[in-house]
Scaffold this active site. Structure first.
Site, PDB file in Angstrom:
ATOM      1  N   ASN A  70       0.855  -1.193   0.000  1.00  0.00           N
ATOM      2  CA  ASN A  70       0.000   0.000   0.000  1.00  0.00           C
ATOM      3  C   ASN A  70       0.887   1.237   0.000  1.00  0.00           C
ATOM      4  O   ASN A  70       2.112   1.135  -0.037  1.00  0.00           O
ATOM      5  CB  ASN A  70      -0.959  -0.028   1.190  1.00  0.00           C
ATOM      6  CG  ASN A  70      -0.202  -0.044   2.502  1.00  0.00           C
ATOM      7  OD1 ASN A  70       0.512   0.890   2.823  1.00  0.00           O
ATOM      8  ND2 ASN A  70      -0.327  -1.153   3.239  1.00  0.00           N
ATOM      9  N   ASP A 126      -4.377  -6.345   5.318  1.00  0.00           N
ATOM     10  CA  ASP A 126      -5.348  -7.235   5.973  1.00  0.00           C
ATOM     11  C   ASP A 126      -5.241  -8.652   5.424  1.00  0.00           C
ATOM     12  O   ASP A 126      -5.532  -9.607   6.117  1.00  0.00           O
ATOM     13  CB  ASP A 126      -6.768  -6.697   5.763  1.00  0.00           C
ATOM     14  CG  ASP A 126      -7.006  -5.454   6.613  1.00  0.00           C
ATOM     15  OD1 ASP A 126      -6.631  -5.491   7.800  1.00  0.00           O
ATOM     16  OD2 ASP A 126      -7.530  -4.446   6.084  1.00  0.00           O
ATOM     17  N   LYS A 145       8.866 -17.660  -9.768  1.00  0.00           N
ATOM     18  CA  LYS A 145       8.197 -16.567 -10.478  1.00  0.00           C
ATOM     19  C   LYS A 145       7.053 -17.137 -11.322  1.00  0.00           C
ATOM     20  O   LYS A 145       7.261 -18.083 -12.089  1.00  0.00           O
ATOM     21  CB  LYS A 145       9.209 -15.841 -11.362  1.00  0.00           C
ATOM     22  CG  LYS A 145       8.617 -14.617 -12.002  1.00  0.00           C
ATOM     23  CD  LYS A 145       9.608 -13.921 -12.905  1.00  0.00           C
ATOM     24  CE  LYS A 145       8.899 -12.854 -13.698  1.00  0.00           C
ATOM     25  NZ  LYS A 145       9.624 -12.455 -14.884  1.00  0.00           N
ATOM     26  N   PRO A 197      -2.652 -11.877  10.423  1.00  0.00           N
ATOM     27  CA  PRO A 197      -2.931 -11.632  11.839  1.00  0.00           C
ATOM     28  C   PRO A 197      -3.172 -10.149  12.069  1.00  0.00           C
ATOM     29  O   PRO A 197      -2.598  -9.311  11.362  1.00  0.00           O
ATOM     30  CB  PRO A 197      -1.645 -12.089  12.540  1.00  0.00           C
ATOM     31  CG  PRO A 197      -0.593 -12.058  11.493  1.00  0.00           C
ATOM     32  CD  PRO A 197      -1.279 -12.329  10.187  1.00  0.00           C
ATOM     33  N   ASP A 198      -4.004  -9.831  13.033  1.00  0.00           N
ATOM     34  CA  ASP A 198      -4.241  -8.425  13.374  1.00  0.00           C
ATOM     35  C   ASP A 198      -3.355  -8.070  14.566  1.00  0.00           C
ATOM     36  O   ASP A 198      -3.575  -8.533  15.686  1.00  0.00           O
ATOM     37  CB  ASP A 198      -5.725  -8.199  13.697  1.00  0.00           C
ATOM     38  CG  ASP A 198      -6.030  -6.712  13.775  1.00  0.00           C
ATOM     39  OD1 ASP A 198      -5.309  -5.998  14.504  1.00  0.00           O
ATOM     40  OD2 ASP A 198      -6.962  -6.255  13.084  1.00  0.00           O
ATOM     41  N   ILE A 199      -2.354  -7.259  14.292  1.00  0.00           N
ATOM     42  CA  ILE A 199      -1.337  -6.961  15.313  1.00  0.00           C
ATOM     43  C   ILE A 199      -1.933  -6.108  16.431  1.00  0.00           C
ATOM     44  O   ILE A 199      -1.714  -6.366  17.621  1.00  0.00           O
ATOM     45  CB  ILE A 199      -0.135  -6.261  14.645  1.00  0.00           C
ATOM     46  CG1 ILE A 199       0.526  -7.263  13.689  1.00  0.00           C
ATOM     47  CG2 ILE A 199       0.865  -5.771  15.676  1.00  0.00           C
ATOM     48  CD1 ILE A 199       1.147  -6.676  12.478  1.00  0.00           C
ATOM     49  N   LYS A 226     -14.157   0.549  15.307  1.00  0.00           N
ATOM     50  CA  LYS A 226     -12.897  -0.207  15.188  1.00  0.00           C
ATOM     51  C   LYS A 226     -12.204  -0.289  16.547  1.00  0.00           C
ATOM     52  O   LYS A 226     -11.665  -1.325  16.925  1.00  0.00           O
ATOM     53  CB  LYS A 226     -11.996   0.510  14.174  1.00  0.00           C
ATOM     54  CG  LYS A 226     -10.989  -0.372  13.507  1.00  0.00           C
ATOM     55  CD  LYS A 226     -10.324   0.347  12.330  1.00  0.00           C
ATOM     56  CE  LYS A 226     -10.883  -0.056  10.979  1.00  0.00           C
ATOM     57  NZ  LYS A 226     -10.264   0.636   9.857  1.00  0.00           N
ATOM     58  N   LYS A 265     -11.360  -3.900  18.137  1.00  0.00           N
ATOM     59  CA  LYS A 265      -9.974  -4.386  18.307  1.00  0.00           C
ATOM     60  C   LYS A 265      -9.539  -4.366  19.770  1.00  0.00           C
ATOM     61  O   LYS A 265      -8.551  -5.000  20.129  1.00  0.00           O
ATOM     62  CB  LYS A 265      -9.020  -3.541  17.460  1.00  0.00           C
ATOM     63  CG  LYS A 265      -9.379  -3.596  15.963  1.00  0.00           C
ATOM     64  CD  LYS A 265      -8.171  -3.436  15.081  1.00  0.00           C
ATOM     65  CE  LYS A 265      -8.547  -3.419  13.615  1.00  0.00           C
ATOM     66  NZ  LYS A 265      -7.434  -3.759  12.740  1.00  0.00           N
TER      67      LYS A 265
HETATM   68  O1  PMT Z   1       2.747   6.177   6.503  1.00  0.00           O
HETATM   69  P1  PMT Z   1       2.173   7.513   6.088  1.00  0.00           P
HETATM   70  O2  PMT Z   1       2.335   7.750   4.608  1.00  0.00           O
HETATM   71  O3  PMT Z   1       2.695   8.635   6.941  1.00  0.00           O
HETATM   72  O4  PMT Z   1       0.594   7.434   6.317  1.00  0.00           O
HETATM   73  C1  PMT Z   1       0.089   7.368   7.615  1.00  0.00           C
HETATM   74  C2  PMT Z   1      -1.061   6.361   7.721  1.00  0.00           C
HETATM   75  C3  PMT Z   1      -2.228   6.826   6.894  1.00  0.00           C
HETATM   76  C4  PMT Z   1      -0.618   4.979   7.253  1.00  0.00           C
HETATM   77  C5  PMT Z   1      -1.439   6.289   9.247  1.00  0.00           C
HETATM   78  O5  PMT Z   1      -1.809   7.558   9.689  1.00  0.00           O
HETATM   79  C6  PMT Z   1      -2.564   5.307   9.498  1.00  0.00           C
HETATM   80  O6  PMT Z   1      -3.745   5.611   9.379  1.00  0.00           O
HETATM   81  N1  PMT Z   1      -2.188   4.056   9.853  1.00  0.00           N
HETATM   82  C7  PMT Z   1      -3.117   2.917   9.963  1.00  0.00           C
HETATM   83  C8  PMT Z   1      -3.426   2.371   8.599  1.00  0.00           C
HETATM   84  C9  PMT Z   1      -4.367   1.194   8.643  1.00  0.00           C
HETATM   85  O7  PMT Z   1      -3.975   0.112   8.297  1.00  0.00           O
HETATM   86  O8  PMT Z   1      -5.559   1.443   9.137  1.00  0.00           O
HETATM   87  P2  PMT Z   1      -6.732   0.346   9.346  1.00  0.00           P
HETATM   88  O9  PMT Z   1      -7.913   1.165   9.645  1.00  0.00           O
HETATM   89  O10 PMT Z   1      -6.758  -0.589   8.191  1.00  0.00           O
HETATM   90  O11 PMT Z   1      -6.248  -0.478  10.615  1.00  0.00           O
HETATM   91  C10 PMT Z   1      -6.663  -0.152  11.933  1.00  0.00           C
HETATM   92  C11 PMT Z   1      -5.559  -0.409  12.920  1.00  0.00           C
HETATM   93  O12 PMT Z   1      -5.262  -1.804  12.954  1.00  0.00           O
HETATM   94  C12 PMT Z   1      -4.247   0.266  12.621  1.00  0.00           C
HETATM   95  O13 PMT Z   1      -3.680   0.656  13.865  1.00  0.00           O
HETATM   96  C13 PMT Z   1      -3.398  -0.809  11.975  1.00  0.00           C
HETATM   97  O14 PMT Z   1      -1.995  -0.619  12.238  1.00  0.00           O
HETATM   98  C14 PMT Z   1      -3.908  -2.039  12.698  1.00  0.00           C
HETATM   99  N2  PMT Z   1      -3.828  -3.286  11.929  1.00  0.00           N
HETATM  100  C15 PMT Z   1      -4.546  -3.472  10.795  1.00  0.00           C
HETATM  101  C16 PMT Z   1      -4.528  -4.683  10.153  1.00  0.00           C
HETATM  102  C17 PMT Z   1      -3.727  -5.719  10.678  1.00  0.00           C
HETATM  103  N3  PMT Z   1      -3.650  -6.890  10.072  1.00  0.00           N
HETATM  104  N4  PMT Z   1      -3.011  -5.513  11.783  1.00  0.00           N
HETATM  105  C18 PMT Z   1      -3.064  -4.328  12.420  1.00  0.00           C
HETATM  106  O15 PMT Z   1      -2.388  -4.140  13.451  1.00  0.00           O
END
Ligand code: PMT
Length: 410
Positions: A217, A285, A295, A312-314, A346, A350
């Site tokens: 991403n 995700d 390849k 996994p969701d950290i 969220k 979480k």
């Molecule tokens: O890196 P930059 O270019 O500075 O941009 C910053 C940012 C937009 C990436 C940052 O501000 C931000 O929003 N980070 C979270 C991005 C994200 O994955 O959001 P989410 O809504 O999908 O996830 C929610 C939370 O769960 C987040 O804290 C994410 O780190 C966490 N997560 C999500 C999926 C996963 N498998 N494990 C996680 O821990």
């Protein structure tokens, strides 16, 4: 602008290497002394081709140290003591040659020896021809030194003594003085998070399709890295677990580079126990189920079908880590509509304590840009912060975390 009165009583060891910009050091010494700092100088052999030991001595009002083997210098002060008997070492001008010798850990003259032997922080003001500055060797040396904690001011862009144009001019004496004052201001600032351990995730994850392709991403890591740096500045012992970015390691943080979400989880779990976790990474995700170890070939049968498996969701794992749960877990929520509403849901789903919501709709530059507009959602309600640089968002979040530990706010 840093407050320069912090310089009063500070001991600076100035290493003057051989470059045309060495003459600017005389002005730097005068300005430092005007503000109450004491300056002792090491002058390299090449440096002495550009400024005389006599002028440096007259301005520092101290011996000028030049020779590693000088019995007189050694009898007055050994090079080890010289390297330690200062609050900060400043190298100006820092030539390509001296940067290379510092990076290689050489001790082939007094300047290099002092820089190798010191246990004090070092600030360099590079000055050289633009091609020399841009050469991959110099860039790699500088990056290595910065990774080791060496600070840098400049170089500035401009016309060079050799007639070429570009970055390579040494920062002006007042800019170097500002950087020195900035170091002391930061060093002496209150450290409300001293004794706390923090874990920060940052950047994207790369989920391999085959050995050469991956799903990723647009996260640049700017927001997460800034948070790690801001927490470290307040005294926390920070581990930064980061996906691939183009950013330098933030000063004062232990950095654990990873690529996939599963590696990020393992690195986060290895960093426990911590008091604070901030998950700013854009973790994928999903990953490709059954990634290929060869390849994938265009074999005429049409594009391969990729099926996905859930990562996994950290954040959720850390929030539900039982006895190992950090006492404060902060998540981020990247939303493209109903930002606060979705982020609130969220946070509950979480199980984190706070969530920082930001809008990542098309047309915003939240991913990758320099600024961010966030909403901090806690038990106490929602705070809408104005649009700020990501550094300012990070500083405010770190202050809010420090206040939480001081007063146990929601
Ligand atoms: O890196 P930059 O270019 O500075 O941009 C910053 C940012 C937009 C990436 C940052 O501000 C931000 O929003 N980070 C979270 C991005 C994200 O994955 O959001 P989410 O809504 O999908 O996830 C929610 C939370 O769960 C987040 O804290 C994410 O780190 C966490 N997560 C999500 C999926 C996963 N498998 N494990 C996680 O821990």
């Amino acid at each position: 602008m840093a407050e320069t009165s912090v310089l009063s009583g500070k001991r600076i060891l100035l290493v003057i290497a051989g470059g045309i910009a060495a003459y600017k050091c005389l002005e730097l010494i005068r300005r430092l002394k005007e503000r109450g700092a004491s300056v002792r100088a090491v002058l390299t052999k090449a440096g002495a081709e550009f400024v005389t030991p006599l002028s440096v001595q007259a301005l520092t009002e101290d011996t000028v140290y030049q020779d590693l083997w000088s019995l007189t210098d050694e009898s007055e002060m050994g090079h080890i003591q010289l390297s330690r008997d200062a609050d900060l070492l400043v190298v100006a001008p820092a030539t390509a040659n001296l940067l290379a010798r510092m990076a290689a850990g050489m001790a082939d003259d007094l300047a290099a020896t002092v820089l190798l032997a010191t246990d004090k922080p070092v600030l360099v003001a590079p000055a050289m021809n633009v091609r020399m500055w841009e050469h991959p060797a110099t860039q790699a040396n500088m990056a290595l030194l910065e990774k080791r904690g060496v600070r840098r001011v400049g170089p500035n862009k401009g016309e060079m003594a050799c007639g070429e144009y570009g970055p390579g001019r040494m920062a002006e004496p007042m800019e170097i003085l500002e950087a020195i004052a900035g170091y002391f201001t930061e060093r002496d600032a209150p450290k409300p998070l001293k004794g706390k351990r923090a874990l920060v995730t940052s950047g994207p994850t790369y989920e391999p399709i085959d050995p050469v392709r991956y799903i990723a991403n647009r996260s640049s890591g700017k927001q997460g890295h800034a948070i790690a740096e801001a927490l470290a500045r307040l005294g926390a012992e920070v581990t930064l677990v980061t996906g691939p970015t183009h950013l330098p390691d933030p000063p004062g943080c232990a950095v654990r580079p990873i690529e996939t979400a599963r590696e990020m989880l393992a690195a986060c779990e290895a960093a426990l126990p911590v008091d604070i976790a901030v998950c700013a990474a854009a973790v994928a995700d999903w990953r490709v189920a059954g990634e290929s170890d060869r390849k994938l070939k265009k074999d005429g049968g049409g594009p391969p079908a990729l099926s996905l498996a859930e990562n996994p969701d950290i954040l959720a794992t850390l929030s539900n880590a039982g006895a190992k749960r950090p006492s404060l877990v902060v998540g981020f929520a990247a939303e493209t509509g109903s930002v606060v509403e979705y982020a609130t849901a969220k946070r509950a789903r979480k199980g984190c304590d706070w969530i920082v919501a930001n809008d990542v709709s098309l047309g915003t530059t939240t991913f990758g840009g320099a600024d961010n507009t966030v909403h901090l959602i806690r038990n106490g309600g929602v705070e809408n912060w104005p649009t700020m640089g990501k550094d300012a968002v990070a500083a405010r979040l770190a202050d809010t975390i420090a206040q939480h530990f001081q007063n146990k706010t929601p």
